[in-house]
Motif scaffolding. Structure first.
Motif, PDB file in Angstrom:
ATOM      1  N   VAL A 103       1.532  -7.704   8.468  1.00  0.00           N
ATOM      2  CA  VAL A 103       0.698  -6.608   8.954  1.00  0.00           C
ATOM      3  C   VAL A 103      -0.661  -6.646   8.258  1.00  0.00           C
ATOM      4  O   VAL A 103      -0.797  -7.232   7.192  1.00  0.00           O
ATOM      5  N   ASP A 104      -1.656  -6.024   8.875  1.00  0.00           N
ATOM      6  CA  ASP A 104      -2.994  -5.983   8.293  1.00  0.00           C
ATOM      7  C   ASP A 104      -3.178  -4.813   7.334  1.00  0.00           C
ATOM      8  O   ASP A 104      -3.970  -4.893   6.405  1.00  0.00           O
ATOM      9  N   ASP A 105      -2.467  -3.712   7.583  1.00  0.00           N
ATOM     10  CA  ASP A 105      -2.595  -2.518   6.758  1.00  0.00           C
ATOM     11  C   ASP A 105      -1.198  -1.970   6.503  1.00  0.00           C
ATOM     12  O   ASP A 105      -0.674  -1.171   7.289  1.00  0.00           O
ATOM     13  N   LEU A 106      -0.574  -2.400   5.417  1.00  0.00           N
ATOM     14  CA  LEU A 106       0.805  -2.044   5.138  1.00  0.00           C
ATOM     15  C   LEU A 106       1.000  -0.540   5.052  1.00  0.00           C
ATOM     16  O   LEU A 106       1.958  -0.005   5.609  1.00  0.00           O
ATOM     17  N   GLN A 107       0.130   0.153   4.365  1.00  0.00           N
ATOM     18  CA  GLN A 107       0.320   1.596   4.193  1.00  0.00           C
ATOM     19  C   GLN A 107       0.315   2.308   5.535  1.00  0.00           C
ATOM     20  O   GLN A 107       1.151   3.192   5.776  1.00  0.00           O
ATOM     21  N   ALA A 108      -0.593   1.943   6.430  1.00  0.00           N
ATOM     22  CA  ALA A 108      -0.646   2.584   7.746  1.00  0.00           C
ATOM     23  C   ALA A 108       0.629   2.296   8.543  1.00  0.00           C
ATOM     24  O   ALA A 108       1.186   3.196   9.184  1.00  0.00           O
ATOM     25  N   VAL A 109       1.116   1.053   8.499  1.00  0.00           N
ATOM     26  CA  VAL A 109       2.341   0.692   9.216  1.00  0.00           C
ATOM     27  C   VAL A 109       3.538   1.409   8.591  1.00  0.00           C
ATOM     28  O   VAL A 109       4.387   1.958   9.293  1.00  0.00           O
ATOM     29  N   TYR A 110       3.606   1.430   7.270  1.00  0.00           N
ATOM     30  CA  TYR A 110       4.674   2.134   6.551  1.00  0.00           C
ATOM     31  C   TYR A 110       4.695   3.610   6.953  1.00  0.00           C
ATOM     32  O   TYR A 110       5.759   4.170   7.241  1.00  0.00           O
ATOM     33  N   ASP A 111       3.535   4.236   6.991  1.00  0.00           N
ATOM     34  CA  ASP A 111       3.447   5.654   7.357  1.00  0.00           C
ATOM     35  C   ASP A 111       3.941   5.876   8.791  1.00  0.00           C
ATOM     36  O   ASP A 111       4.682   6.826   9.055  1.00  0.00           O
ATOM     37  N   ARG A 112       3.515   5.011   9.733  1.00  0.00           N
ATOM     38  CA  ARG A 112       3.957   5.138  11.128  1.00  0.00           C
ATOM     39  C   ARG A 112       5.468   4.940  11.239  1.00  0.00           C
ATOM     40  O   ARG A 112       6.151   5.669  11.965  1.00  0.00           O
ATOM     41  N   MET A 113       5.997   3.950  10.524  1.00  0.00           N
ATOM     42  CA  MET A 113       7.427   3.673  10.588  1.00  0.00           C
ATOM     43  C   MET A 113       8.239   4.812   9.981  1.00  0.00           C
ATOM     44  O   MET A 113       9.266   5.212  10.533  1.00  0.00           O
ATOM     45  N   THR A 114       7.777   5.338   8.860  1.00  0.00           N
ATOM     46  CA  THR A 114       8.461   6.457   8.224  1.00  0.00           C
ATOM     47  C   THR A 114       8.457   7.676   9.145  1.00  0.00           C
ATOM     48  O   THR A 114       9.482   8.337   9.316  1.00  0.00           O
TER      49      THR A 114
END
Length: 166
Positions: A103-114
């Motif tokens: 992924v390009d932005d782990l925190q953003a993806v992590y937040d969406r997944m959570t």
């Protein structure tokens, strides 16, 4: 049956797919379509004596679906024959494997997944000198599992973890 350590270079340099054995193909299709944002390319079944022989099994009947990602295909496999058992393993167990999504932005993806209800094994980390790396500092990772417990990871790679996608 095991393979001996190879003493000769074979030259396999491209991966085509990762096969993931699942308990419920329809539920896994929904999960991986939502996870990847990619629609299933194909749903079919395969089996019979030739397929069983190539896999070293007595009989085989598999329902499967193909997910085509940009650089790798995922095959979701529901074995109807033989009746499957459930694998149990930790990331540190010999033979354990995991699939990692870049992924390009782990925190953003992590937040969406959570927010979508995905449970992670722990909070994301960013690799630092204290982690014992000689290189790759700044790489971010987080681990989670699919509905059957298959180990999955997201990574925002830096240094030697970054690669050129062909």
């Amino acid at each position: 049956m095991t393979s001996k350590t190879l003493a000769t270079t074979i030259g396999l340099s491209r991966a085509n797919h990762v096969g993931i054995t699942v308990s419920d193909l329809d539920a896994s299709i929904r999960f991986y379509e939502a996870l990847t944002g990619t629609k299933i390319a194909n749903v079919d079944s395969i089996g019979g004596p030739r397929m069983a022989a190539v896999q070293g099994l007595d009989k085989v009947l598999i329902r499967y679906a193909n997910v085509h990602l940009e650089n790798l295909n995922l095959d979701l496999l529901q074995y109807d024959e033989p009746k499957p058992g459930r694998a149990q393993y930790d990331n540190g167990d010999i033979g354990a494997m995991h699939l990692c999504f870049e992924v390009d932005d782990l925190q953003a993806v992590y937040d969406r997944m959570t927010a979508a209800g995905v449970s992670f094994s722990g909070e994301p980390i960013t690799f630092q000198d204290a982690d014992g790396l000689r290189s790759g500092q700044g790489t971010k990772v987080a681990y989670f599992a699919d509905p059957d417990g298959t180990h999955l990871e997201i990574i925002e790679p830096q240094g030697p973890f970054a690669r050129t996608i062909l």
